[in-house]
Design a protein around this motif. Structure first.
Motif, mmCIF file in Angstrom:
data_model
loop_
_atom_site.group_PDB
_atom_site.id
_atom_site.type_symbol
_atom_site.label_atom_id
_atom_site.label_comp_id
_atom_site.label_asym_id
_atom_site.label_seq_id
_atom_site.Cartn_x
_atom_site.Cartn_y
_atom_site.Cartn_z
ATOM 1 N N THR A 42 2.208 -8.810 16.808
ATOM 2 C CA THR A 42 2.585 -7.399 16.784
ATOM 3 C C THR A 42 3.043 -7.052 15.376
ATOM 4 O OG1 THR A 42 3.312 -7.534 19.075
ATOM 5 C CG2 THR A 42 4.096 -5.667 17.807
ATOM 6 N N VAL A 43 2.558 -5.939 14.857
ATOM 7 C CA VAL A 43 2.935 -5.486 13.514
ATOM 8 C C VAL A 43 4.341 -4.903 13.577
ATOM 9 C CG1 VAL A 43 2.366 -3.899 11.645
ATOM 10 C CG2 VAL A 43 0.534 -4.997 12.931
ATOM 11 N N VAL A 44 5.243 -5.416 12.723
ATOM 12 C CA VAL A 44 6.619 -4.919 12.705
ATOM 13 C C VAL A 44 6.942 -4.116 11.444
ATOM 14 C CG1 VAL A 44 7.548 -6.637 14.274
ATOM 15 C CG2 VAL A 44 7.502 -7.116 11.853
ATOM 16 N N ALA A 45 6.174 -4.295 10.370
ATOM 17 C CA ALA A 45 6.382 -3.513 9.147
ATOM 18 C C ALA A 45 5.116 -3.566 8.302
ATOM 19 C CB ALA A 45 7.563 -4.055 8.352
ATOM 20 N N VAL A 46 4.856 -2.494 7.574
ATOM 21 C CA VAL A 46 3.688 -2.437 6.689
ATOM 22 C C VAL A 46 4.117 -1.907 5.327
ATOM 23 C CG1 VAL A 46 1.991 -2.130 8.526
ATOM 24 C CG2 VAL A 46 3.030 -0.136 7.497
ATOM 25 N N GLY A 47 3.398 -2.331 4.310
ATOM 26 C CA GLY A 47 3.637 -1.817 2.970
ATOM 27 C C GLY A 47 2.983 -0.462 2.806
ATOM 28 N N PRO A 48 3.177 0.176 1.647
ATOM 29 C CA PRO A 48 2.613 1.512 1.422
ATOM 30 C C PRO A 48 1.100 1.517 1.244
ATOM 31 C CG PRO A 48 3.735 0.734 -0.533
ATOM 32 C CD PRO A 48 3.999 -0.273 0.541
ATOM 33 N N GLY A 49 0.510 0.395 0.852
ATOM 34 C CA GLY A 49 -0.924 0.321 0.620
ATOM 35 C C GLY A 49 -1.223 -0.177 -0.776
ATOM 36 N N SER A 50 -2.487 -0.436 -1.020
ATOM 37 C CA SER A 50 -2.886 -0.919 -2.342
ATOM 38 C C SER A 50 -3.371 0.246 -3.203
ATOM 39 C CB SER A 50 -3.988 -1.975 -2.205
ATOM 40 O OG SER A 50 -5.107 -1.412 -1.555
ATOM 41 N N VAL A 51 -3.357 0.043 -4.494
ATOM 42 C CA VAL A 51 -3.801 1.068 -5.434
ATOM 43 C C VAL A 51 -5.250 0.790 -5.803
ATOM 44 C CG1 VAL A 51 -3.377 2.112 -7.684
ATOM 45 C CG2 VAL A 51 -1.458 1.285 -6.324
ATOM 46 N N ASN A 52 -6.123 1.795 -5.648
ATOM 47 C CA ASN A 52 -7.535 1.610 -5.984
ATOM 48 C C ASN A 52 -7.760 1.837 -7.481
ATOM 49 O OD1 ASN A 52 -7.575 4.397 -6.293
ATOM 50 N ND2 ASN A 52 -8.671 4.775 -4.390
ATOM 51 N N GLN A 53 -9.014 1.775 -7.916
ATOM 52 C CA GLN A 53 -9.333 1.878 -9.346
ATOM 53 C C GLN A 53 -8.990 3.243 -9.931
ATOM 54 O OE1 GLN A 53 -13.440 0.780 -9.552
ATOM 55 N NE2 GLN A 53 -13.004 -1.407 -9.432
ATOM 56 N N LYS A 54 -8.984 4.270 -9.103
ATOM 57 C CA LYS A 54 -8.661 5.619 -9.581
ATOM 58 C C LYS A 54 -7.160 5.883 -9.603
ATOM 59 C CE LYS A 54 -12.963 7.649 -7.995
ATOM 60 N NZ LYS A 54 -13.583 8.669 -7.133
ATOM 61 N N GLY A 55 -6.361 4.909 -9.120
ATOM 62 C CA GLY A 55 -4.920 5.059 -9.113
ATOM 63 C C GLY A 55 -4.370 5.669 -7.841
ATOM 64 N N ASN A 56 -5.222 5.915 -6.863
ATOM 65 C CA ASN A 56 -4.779 6.469 -5.585
ATOM 66 C C ASN A 56 -4.362 5.345 -4.648
ATOM 67 O OD1 ASN A 56 -5.517 9.034 -6.510
ATOM 68 N ND2 ASN A 56 -7.602 8.781 -5.762
ATOM 69 N N ILE A 57 -3.434 5.642 -3.758
ATOM 70 C CA ILE A 57 -2.989 4.638 -2.791
ATOM 71 C C ILE A 57 -3.947 4.610 -1.612
ATOM 72 C CG2 ILE A 57 -1.178 4.022 -1.160
ATOM 73 C CD1 ILE A 57 0.845 5.023 -3.149
ATOM 74 N N GLN A 58 -4.469 3.422 -1.332
ATOM 75 C CA GLN A 58 -5.368 3.189 -0.196
ATOM 76 C C GLN A 58 -4.502 2.801 1.002
ATOM 77 O OE1 GLN A 58 -8.752 3.437 -0.405
ATOM 78 N NE2 GLN A 58 -9.012 2.954 1.752
ATOM 79 N N PRO A 59 -4.415 3.635 2.045
ATOM 80 C CA PRO A 59 -3.547 3.305 3.188
ATOM 81 C C PRO A 59 -4.042 2.080 3.944
ATOM 82 C CG PRO A 59 -4.864 5.240 3.669
ATOM 83 C CD PRO A 59 -5.126 4.880 2.236
ATOM 84 N N LEU A 60 -3.128 1.436 4.671
ATOM 85 C CA LEU A 60 -3.473 0.247 5.441
ATOM 86 C C LEU A 60 -4.198 0.624 6.727
ATOM 87 C CD1 LEU A 60 -0.217 -1.840 5.010
ATOM 88 C CD2 LEU A 60 -2.287 -1.888 3.654
ATOM 89 N N SER A 61 -4.910 -0.334 7.291
ATOM 90 C CA SER A 61 -5.692 -0.079 8.501
ATOM 91 C C SER A 61 -4.901 -0.304 9.780
ATOM 92 C CB SER A 61 -6.945 -0.959 8.504
ATOM 93 O OG SER A 61 -6.578 -2.317 8.439
ATOM 94 N N VAL A 62 -3.676 -0.814 9.681
ATOM 95 C CA VAL A 62 -2.845 -1.054 10.869
ATOM 96 C C VAL A 62 -1.523 -0.296 10.727
ATOM 97 C CG1 VAL A 62 -3.843 -3.295 11.424
ATOM 98 C CG2 VAL A 62 -1.881 -3.170 9.913
ATOM 99 N N LYS A 63 -0.897 -0.050 11.884
ATOM 100 C CA LYS A 63 0.386 0.652 11.915
ATOM 101 C C LYS A 63 1.401 -0.196 12.661
ATOM 102 C CE LYS A 63 -1.706 5.182 11.845
ATOM 103 N NZ LYS A 63 -2.891 5.575 12.514
ATOM 104 N N VAL A 64 2.662 0.124 12.488
ATOM 105 C CA VAL A 64 3.752 -0.579 13.169
ATOM 106 C C VAL A 64 3.583 -0.423 14.677
ATOM 107 C CG1 VAL A 64 6.247 -0.635 13.527
ATOM 108 C CG2 VAL A 64 5.324 -0.280 11.236
#
Length: 99
Positions: A42-64
């Motif tokens: 079970t997912v208990v915490a997630v980070g904000p996401g990774s930064v892509n080449q354009k500098g935008n945050i790529q959201p994660l595919s799972v949620k708490v």
């Protein structure tokens, strides 16, 4: 709870593995060696996401709160409040269960 004291960074996901079945459907007690490794969590915490080449945050595919399928090997074990949790990258999670 532990996930309030710990926030994963970037594309990391903090999960809590489900407990292994100790009794079969027929009522037979299983020894610890025969239980096998639990690959569901079970997912208990997630980070904000990774930064892509354009500098935008790529959201994660799972949620708490979602149940996910983990690889057999990998992840980093983390002890928070005397309880075991595991850190995985978002890309390492094999899938999630849909209700």
């Amino acid at each position: 709870m532990a996930f309030r004291k710990f926030l994963p960074l970037f594309d990391r996901v903090l999960v809590e593995r489900l407990t292994a079945e100790t009794v079969t459907k027929g009522g037979i007690m299983l020894p610890e060696k025969a239980q096998g490794k639990v690959l569901q969590a079970t997912v208990v915490a997630v980070g904000p996401g990774s930064v892509n080449q354009k500098g935008n945050i790529q959201p994660l595919s799972v949620k708490v709160g979602e149940k996910v399928l983990l690889p057999e090997y990998g992840g980093t074990k983390v002890m928070l409040d005397d309880k075991d949790y595991f850190l995985f990258r978002d890309a390492d999670i094999l899938g999630k269960y849909v209700d």
